[in-house]
Design a protein around this motif. Structure first.
Motif, PDB file in Angstrom:
ATOM      1  N   GLY A 128       0.827  -1.199   0.000  1.00 38.01           N
ATOM      2  CA  GLY A 128       0.000   0.000   0.000  1.00 38.01           C
ATOM      3  C   GLY A 128       0.861   1.250   0.000  1.00 38.01           C
ATOM      4  O   GLY A 128       1.806   1.370   0.786  1.00 38.01           O
ATOM      5  N   ARG A 129       0.525   2.159  -0.899  1.00 36.66           N
ATOM      6  CA  ARG A 129       1.355   3.346  -1.081  1.00 36.66           C
ATOM      7  C   ARG A 129       1.358   4.268   0.138  1.00 36.66           C
ATOM      8  O   ARG A 129       2.407   4.771   0.558  1.00 36.66           O
ATOM      9  CB  ARG A 129       0.876   4.115  -2.320  1.00 36.66           C
ATOM     10  N   LYS A 130       0.197   4.497   0.728  1.00 38.48           N
ATOM     11  CA  LYS A 130       0.124   5.372   1.888  1.00 38.48           C
ATOM     12  C   LYS A 130       0.938   4.812   3.042  1.00 38.48           C
ATOM     13  O   LYS A 130       1.648   5.557   3.740  1.00 38.48           O
ATOM     14  CB  LYS A 130      -1.345   5.554   2.315  1.00 38.48           C
ATOM     15  N   ARG A 131       0.853   3.506   3.255  1.00 38.16           N
ATOM     16  CA  ARG A 131       1.581   2.876   4.356  1.00 38.16           C
ATOM     17  C   ARG A 131       3.094   3.029   4.158  1.00 38.16           C
ATOM     18  O   ARG A 131       3.818   3.403   5.094  1.00 38.16           O
ATOM     19  CB  ARG A 131       1.200   1.400   4.448  1.00 38.16           C
ATOM     20  N   ILE A 132       3.582   2.766   2.957  1.00 44.13           N
ATOM     21  CA  ILE A 132       5.015   2.860   2.687  1.00 44.13           C
ATOM     22  C   ILE A 132       5.494   4.313   2.788  1.00 44.13           C
ATOM     23  O   ILE A 132       6.567   4.597   3.333  1.00 44.13           O
ATOM     24  CB  ILE A 132       5.350   2.284   1.297  1.00 44.13           C
ATOM     25  N   LEU A 133       4.676   5.258   2.293  1.00 42.34           N
ATOM     26  CA  LEU A 133       5.049   6.671   2.375  1.00 42.34           C
ATOM     27  C   LEU A 133       5.132   7.118   3.832  1.00 42.34           C
ATOM     28  O   LEU A 133       6.071   7.832   4.223  1.00 42.34           O
ATOM     29  CB  LEU A 133       4.038   7.527   1.608  1.00 42.34           C
ATOM     30  N   SER A 134       4.167   6.696   4.644  1.00 38.45           N
ATOM     31  CA  SER A 134       4.173   7.059   6.063  1.00 38.45           C
ATOM     32  C   SER A 134       5.384   6.484   6.781  1.00 38.45           C
ATOM     33  O   SER A 134       6.056   7.166   7.574  1.00 38.45           O
ATOM     34  CB  SER A 134       2.884   6.576   6.739  1.00 38.45           C
ATOM     35  N   VAL A 135       5.666   5.214   6.519  1.00 41.13           N
ATOM     36  CA  VAL A 135       6.838   4.571   7.138  1.00 41.13           C
ATOM     37  C   VAL A 135       8.121   5.281   6.698  1.00 41.13           C
ATOM     38  O   VAL A 135       9.042   5.491   7.514  1.00 41.13           O
ATOM     39  CB  VAL A 135       6.893   3.076   6.766  1.00 41.13           C
ATOM     40  N   SER A 136       8.179   5.680   5.448  1.00 36.07           N
ATOM     41  CA  SER A 136       9.366   6.371   4.933  1.00 36.07           C
ATOM     42  C   SER A 136       9.575   7.706   5.629  1.00 36.07           C
ATOM     43  O   SER A 136      10.702   8.064   5.991  1.00 36.07           O
ATOM     44  CB  SER A 136       9.239   6.588   3.417  1.00 36.07           C
ATOM     45  N   ILE A 137       8.484   8.454   5.833  1.00 35.78           N
ATOM     46  CA  ILE A 137       8.600   9.745   6.508  1.00 35.78           C
ATOM     47  C   ILE A 137       9.066   9.562   7.947  1.00 35.78           C
ATOM     48  O   ILE A 137       9.993  10.249   8.416  1.00 35.78           O
ATOM     49  CB  ILE A 137       7.249  10.501   6.472  1.00 35.78           C
ATOM     50  N   VAL A 138       8.441   8.627   8.664  1.00 39.15           N
ATOM     51  CA  VAL A 138       8.822   8.383  10.056  1.00 39.15           C
ATOM     52  C   VAL A 138      10.281   7.923  10.143  1.00 39.15           C
ATOM     53  O   VAL A 138      11.065   8.425  10.960  1.00 39.15           O
ATOM     54  CB  VAL A 138       7.895   7.328  10.698  1.00 39.15           C
ATOM     55  N   GLY A 139      10.657   6.969   9.289  1.00 38.86           N
ATOM     56  CA  GLY A 139      12.033   6.472   9.302  1.00 38.86           C
ATOM     57  C   GLY A 139      13.037   7.554   8.975  1.00 38.86           C
ATOM     58  O   GLY A 139      14.114   7.639   9.592  1.00 38.86           O
ATOM     59  N   PHE A 140      12.697   8.433   8.022  1.00 35.32           N
ATOM     60  CA  PHE A 140      13.591   9.520   7.633  1.00 35.32           C
ATOM     61  C   PHE A 140      13.798  10.495   8.783  1.00 35.32           C
ATOM     62  O   PHE A 140      14.926  10.929   9.053  1.00 35.32           O
ATOM     63  CB  PHE A 140      13.007  10.244   6.422  1.00 35.32           C
ATOM     64  N   VAL A 141      12.718  10.837   9.467  1.00 35.07           N
ATOM     65  CA  VAL A 141      12.805  11.782  10.583  1.00 35.07           C
ATOM     66  C   VAL A 141      13.608  11.176  11.730  1.00 35.07           C
ATOM     67  O   VAL A 141      14.469  11.846  12.324  1.00 35.07           O
ATOM     68  CB  VAL A 141      11.397  12.192  11.049  1.00 35.07           C
ATOM     69  N   VAL A 142      13.335   9.915  12.072  1.00 37.21           N
ATOM     70  CA  VAL A 142      14.072   9.254  13.162  1.00 37.21           C
ATOM     71  C   VAL A 142      15.561   9.185  12.823  1.00 37.21           C
ATOM     72  O   VAL A 142      16.426   9.477  13.668  1.00 37.21           O
ATOM     73  CB  VAL A 142      13.510   7.839  13.424  1.00 37.21           C
ATOM     74  N   ALA A 143      15.877   8.829  11.579  1.00 36.76           N
ATOM     75  CA  ALA A 143      17.281   8.773  11.157  1.00 36.76           C
ATOM     76  C   ALA A 143      17.928  10.155  11.216  1.00 36.76           C
ATOM     77  O   ALA A 143      19.107  10.282  11.568  1.00 36.76           O
ATOM     78  CB  ALA A 143      17.383   8.202   9.743  1.00 36.76           C
ATOM     79  N   SER A 144      17.162  11.201  10.888  1.00 42.03           N
ATOM     80  CA  SER A 144      17.675  12.567  10.960  1.00 42.03           C
ATOM     81  C   SER A 144      18.045  12.937  12.396  1.00 42.03           C
ATOM     82  O   SER A 144      19.096  13.535  12.647  1.00 42.03           O
ATOM     83  CB  SER A 144      16.642  13.557  10.414  1.00 42.03           C
ATOM     84  N   VAL A 145      17.157  12.596  13.337  1.00 36.00           N
ATOM     85  CA  VAL A 145      17.440  12.878  14.756  1.00 36.00           C
ATOM     86  C   VAL A 145      18.692  12.131  15.200  1.00 36.00           C
ATOM     87  O   VAL A 145      19.558  12.689  15.904  1.00 36.00           O
ATOM     88  CB  VAL A 145      16.233  12.487  15.628  1.00 36.00           C
ATOM     89  N   LEU A 146      18.823  10.886  14.787  1.00 39.31           N
ATOM     90  CA  LEU A 146      19.996  10.095  15.159  1.00 39.31           C
ATOM     91  C   LEU A 146      21.271  10.685  14.550  1.00 39.31           C
ATOM     92  O   LEU A 146      22.337  10.654  15.187  1.00 39.31           O
ATOM     93  CB  LEU A 146      19.817   8.651  14.702  1.00 39.31           C
ATOM     94  N   CYS A 147      21.178  11.238  13.345  1.00 32.08           N
ATOM     95  CA  CYS A 147      22.332  11.920  12.746  1.00 32.08           C
ATOM     96  C   CYS A 147      22.752  13.109  13.611  1.00 32.08           C
ATOM     97  O   CYS A 147      23.945  13.336  13.843  1.00 32.08           O
ATOM     98  CB  CYS A 147      22.005  12.409  11.332  1.00 32.08           C
ATOM     99  N   GLY A 148      21.757  13.869  14.069  1.00 36.57           N
ATOM    100  CA  GLY A 148      22.056  15.016  14.904  1.00 36.57           C
ATOM    101  C   GLY A 148      22.655  14.649  16.248  1.00 36.57           C
ATOM    102  O   GLY A 148      23.412  15.424  16.846  1.00 36.57           O
TER     103      GLY A 148
END
Length: 522
Positions: A84-104
């Motif tokens: 499902g496109r919405k599910r994958i897009l949502s997971v991608s956004i959450v994963g991207f943000v979490v990874a961004s925080v971990l980078c910081g």
């Protein structure tokens, strides 16, 4: 390979509620991902000092993100179809943000590289899935405007990245170039959750995991080979030998698997028949070179401005910003010219502008004016604007429509690999050439050089005293570094000139209007 733009796309878009809100939230997701391609550039010297990395090691922060995004872009359409496109897009956004925080939050080079890999892993699907949503909710007559808006959002990131990154690094901390994704991602996720409608899942969808795994292993090994080769003295290192063998072997097995999958009734990750299309094959090579010249030059500019010229981080970001502005302006201009002017002439114009910009940069010294940096950067960016849309148009002009989804995945893969390889090569060459130039210049500096007879020179650079020798070494290193940058800019200029004759191999589209220009923005 599954389509990244046509997954679950209905033939005729039906009226959609909250279309404006959907557009806004997916555009935010695209801007967030695009912003991270350049926002970290101006902060690299600060990150380097914070995590105690060398000049060649710190570029892993850039290449790790690009490589992960390159690997994960092709399967994004398959994941959207299956789950499902919405599910994958949502997971991608959450994963991207979490990874961004971990980078910081990272405290070492290894940590930040690993978390940048995660950023690229989750961020890869944001652009193609957001694009496919826009294609769904707008009619065929409205898609031109929708894709223009989408194209602007893709280019806003590279334009604003250096400026925002410079301001955040100077006024707060380099860590905020990653934390800024938190509010943007939160707004995008809220909009996707509230307004985007889920597509049907197709659990029968399959991906050639063998082909995907072999290609991913080959790309990752190649990148390690390029990133660590200079540091470990290339083939004198056992690690480099292993990485080169793994990269070559995995790629060979990938090719063998690809060409034999059809004979045993299986679908391969890449359909090799697409490369029988001359425009597509030439376009893949073209976009690889474009990836090298554009992002590799950006990676060179940051240390040049901040290291050699002593620019504050905000100033460096400001003078680099017009490069993206040139791209954006010319993308709109070229959009009007496609169909009226032969795309091959547009490509030659773009390559010529890029080559001229690189030629001008071979004459730079740390005394170059800000105006020169701005207008040459604008011209180089304009060259990319003349290349990007026409190149994509002619690349897909003769490819069967049912293959365009798979083709866009390969096309973006080639561009991302070119970017990562280009950054690694110019960084390694810079390090190697600086050392060689330093040794060459130093061989001419002896106490018997007649220039030391000048009292002013002798007082400041007396080679018989520790202070004088240190000053001499600093001056020689600066001159060697300037020559090293000139050599890199010359290489990028030559690459832009070398691919020009390939334009002759491109076939003119029979009907330019029949080409789906939306793939140009992916």
């Amino acid at each position: 390979m599954s389509s990244t733009t046509a997954a679950a796309t209905p033939a005729v878009p039906t009226p959609v509620k909250n279309r404006g809100a959907i557009t806004a939230c997916v555009i935010l997701a695209v801007i967030m991902q695009a912003l991270d391609t350049t926002i970290a550039n101006v902060a690299l010297p600060y990150i380097q000092g914070s995590v105690a990395a060398s000049a060649d090691q710190i570029n892993w922060v850039l290449t790790s993100y690009i490589v992960a995004a390159a690997i994960m872009t092709p399967p994004s359409g398959y994941l959207a179809t299956r789950f499902g496109r919405k599910r994958i897009l949502s997971v991608s956004i959450v994963g991207f943000v979490v990874a961004s925080v971990l980078c910081g939050l990272s405290q070492s080079l290894m940590q930040i590289v690993v978390f940048r890999l995660l950023q690229g892993f989750f961020g890869a699907a944001l652009v193609p899935l957001s694009q496919s949503i826009l294609l769904d909710i707008y009619s065929a007559e409205e898609r031109g405007s929708a894709m223009a808006l989408f194209g602007v959002s893709v280019m806003v990131g590279p334009v604003l990245g250096p400026v925002i990154g410079g301001w955040l690094t100077d006024h707060v901390s380099w860590r905020w170039v990653f934390y800024i994704n938190v509010p943007i991602g939160a707004l995008a996720l809220a909009g996707v959750s509230a307004f985007v409608v889920e597509t049907k899942s197709d659990l029968s969808a399959k991906l050639d995991w063998m082909g995907f795994g072999l290609l991913s292993l080959s790309i990752a090994s190649l990148q390690l080979f390029l990133d660590r080769g200079e540091q470990l003295d290339w083939f004198n290192s056992g690690e480099i030998l292993i990485e080169s063998v793994v990269a070559a072997s995995a790629f060979y097995l990938f090719l063998a698997h690809t060409f034999t999958a059809g004979s045993v009734g299986k679908t391969s990750f890449v359909d090799p028949r697409m490369f029988l299309d001359r425009n597509f094959a030439v376009g893949m090579l073209f976009i690889f070179v474009v990836g090298i010249t554009y992002l590799a030059s950006l990676a060179l500019m940051t240390p040049y401005l901040q290291g050699l010229m002593g620019y504050p981080v905000v100033t460096a970001g400001m003078v680099m910003g017009p490069r993206g502005m040139g791209t954006m302006v010319c993308m709109f201009l070229v959009g009007k010219l496609i169909g009226r002017v032969d795309t091959r002439w547009l490509l030659l114009t773009g390559l010529g502008m890029t080559a001229w910009a690189m030629y001008d940069m071979t004459g730079w010294t740390p005394d170059v004016s800000q105006w020169t940096i701005v207008h040459v950067g604008f011209i180089q960016g304009a060259g990319l604007g003349f290349l990007f849309v026409p190149l994509t148009t002619v690349t897909f002009a003769t490819l069967p429509p049912e293959k365009r989804g798979e083709g866009t995945g390969l096309y973006n893969l080639s561009r991302n690999i070119g970017s990562a390889v280009g950054i690694s090569i110019v960084t390694a060459l810079l390090t190697e050439n600086v050392q060689a130039n330093h040794a060459d210049i130093a061989s001419h500096v002896t106490p018997f050089n007649r220039l030391f007879d000048n009292p002013v020179v002798h007082q400041a650079l007396d080679p018989t005293t520790p202070v004088g020798r240190a000053a001499l070494d600093g001056l020689i290193t600066e001159q060697a570094t300037i020559i090293g940058y000139i050599d890199d800019f010359k290489l990028l200029m030559i690459l832009s000139l070398v691919v020009m004759p390939l334009v002759l191999l491109l076939r003119k589209p029979a009907s330019p209007t029949a080409v789906d220009h939306s793939v140009a923005m992916e």
